[in-house]
Design an enzyme around this catalytic site. Sequence first.
Site, short mmCIF file in Angstrom:
data_model
loop_
_atom_site.label_atom_id
_atom_site.label_comp_id
_atom_site.label_asym_id
_atom_site.label_seq_id
_atom_site.Cartn_x
_atom_site.Cartn_y
_atom_site.Cartn_z
N ARG A 38 -4.61 -1.79 -0.36
CA ARG A 38 -3.35 -1.70 0.40
C ARG A 38 -2.25 -2.55 -0.25
O ARG A 38 -1.41 -3.12 0.44
CB ARG A 38 -3.53 -2.14 1.86
CG ARG A 38 -4.32 -1.13 2.70
CD ARG A 38 -3.98 -1.27 4.18
NE ARG A 38 -5.11 -0.81 4.97
CZ ARG A 38 -5.82 -1.59 5.78
NH1 ARG A 38 -5.52 -2.86 5.93
NH2 ARG A 38 -6.83 -1.10 6.46
N ARG A 42 2.76 -2.32 4.23
CA ARG A 42 3.82 -2.76 5.13
C ARG A 42 4.18 -4.24 5.00
O ARG A 42 5.17 -4.68 5.58
CB ARG A 42 3.43 -2.45 6.58
CG ARG A 42 3.51 -0.97 6.92
CD ARG A 42 3.03 -0.69 8.33
NE ARG A 42 1.58 -0.84 8.44
CZ ARG A 42 0.94 -0.92 9.61
NH1 ARG A 42 1.61 -0.91 10.75
NH2 ARG A 42 -0.38 -1.05 9.64
N ARG A 51 9.75 3.64 4.30
CA ARG A 51 8.96 4.37 5.29
C ARG A 51 9.68 4.52 6.63
O ARG A 51 9.28 5.35 7.44
CB ARG A 51 7.62 3.63 5.50
CG ARG A 51 6.60 3.82 4.41
CD ARG A 51 5.73 5.04 4.61
NE ARG A 51 5.01 4.99 5.89
CZ ARG A 51 5.30 5.73 6.93
NH1 ARG A 51 6.28 6.60 6.89
NH2 ARG A 51 4.60 5.62 8.04
N ASP A 87 -3.79 8.72 1.69
CA ASP A 87 -4.62 8.34 2.84
C ASP A 87 -5.93 9.11 2.76
O ASP A 87 -5.96 10.26 2.28
CB ASP A 87 -3.91 8.68 4.15
CG ASP A 87 -4.58 8.02 5.34
OD1 ASP A 87 -4.31 6.83 5.61
OD2 ASP A 87 -5.43 8.68 5.98
N TYR A 165 -14.30 9.65 11.70
CA TYR A 165 -12.93 9.88 12.18
C TYR A 165 -12.81 11.27 12.84
O TYR A 165 -12.16 11.42 13.87
CB TYR A 165 -11.94 9.79 11.02
CG TYR A 165 -11.42 8.40 10.74
CD1 TYR A 165 -10.59 7.74 11.65
CD2 TYR A 165 -11.74 7.75 9.55
CE1 TYR A 165 -10.10 6.47 11.40
CE2 TYR A 165 -11.25 6.47 9.28
CZ TYR A 165 -10.44 5.84 10.21
OH TYR A 165 -9.95 4.58 9.96
#
Length: 368
Positions: A38, A42, A51, A87, A165
Amino acid sequence: MSKNDLIIPMDFPKLKNDTFLRAARGEETEHVPVWCMRQAGRYLPEFREWREGKDFFETCRSPEVCCELTLQPLRRFPLDAAIIFSDILVVPQAMGMKVQMLTGKGPTFTEPLKEPEDLERLEAKVDVHKELGYVFKAITLTRHKLEGKVPLIGFTGAPWTLMSYMIEGGGSVTQSKAKRWLYRYPEASHMLLKMLADVIVEYLLGQVTAGAQALQVFESHAGILGPVEFKEFSLPYLRDIARRVKDRLKEAGQDVPMIVFAKDAHYGLEDLSQSNYEVVGLDWTIDPQSARERTGGKVSLQGNMDPCALYAPKERISDIVKKMVAGFGTRGYIANLGHGLYPDMEPENVGAFVEAVHQHSKLMIKQM
């Protein structure tokens, strides 16, 4: 994807820093290479700016934006590898499932799988170039824009993690709905895992053709399985993916190092080190020296500083890094965190981590 489809275009800029690739293969390096899971994320203000107001998966489908987000951390830090911004859930999307990224909730499947008959809703034979071509375009564009600065890593989620998921419909602490399938519907579970593995193999080969110079397989939910379930529902598919990708690349005269990161699968270290991957990624709960002993020098290791150590003052980060590098040793080692960077982390502290890895490892190598 045929043998001819695996011919990689030769007009990419020449690689200037191959430290990461050499470490992955267990070769000597001048310093320990470092990158962060990552690292495009963010915690960077410029990432948040790009974003802002945009749908997450729309962002993933824009090669230009993915390229920009991939390059952002490299402008700040002397990292030794880039990892394409994407992703893991693009694979279930390619198989026909609808996923949204909801603020405050994370990934959410509108119609998760509930019973074995729901497998009929999935596209078993996926044309990866049609459904995931945007990832391949992002990789090719990024390879050019990197100008050979560092290698580019492609990645995928592993079958069990994606399956969990798809059944849970999003994140879950217990994964009880997905694990229910393993115990109640073992045959259907294997059917789904095989479907996912087939798509993943083609997806990874497509990433290499597009320009990926290394591949990482994320088994993020390994730790929710016990040793018996891991050996039945995760490990065989991890091995199958690596073997098939390697065989197909070998036919085409290609060789790309592969990394497996099975988070919290302490019990599986020995098995993972004999699974056709050059590198085994470790989370922060594993002692470096113990990992070396248990893997017996068969693989390079990657990891494994606790991401929360980045909340420490810079001097403390440096001390932690020094101890970590000494524990792993400088040969066949890629420094990383034991998981991804968190959104509230200070970029300066990430820089301190990268600098400490280079500084301490150079000194250790010099003193050998």
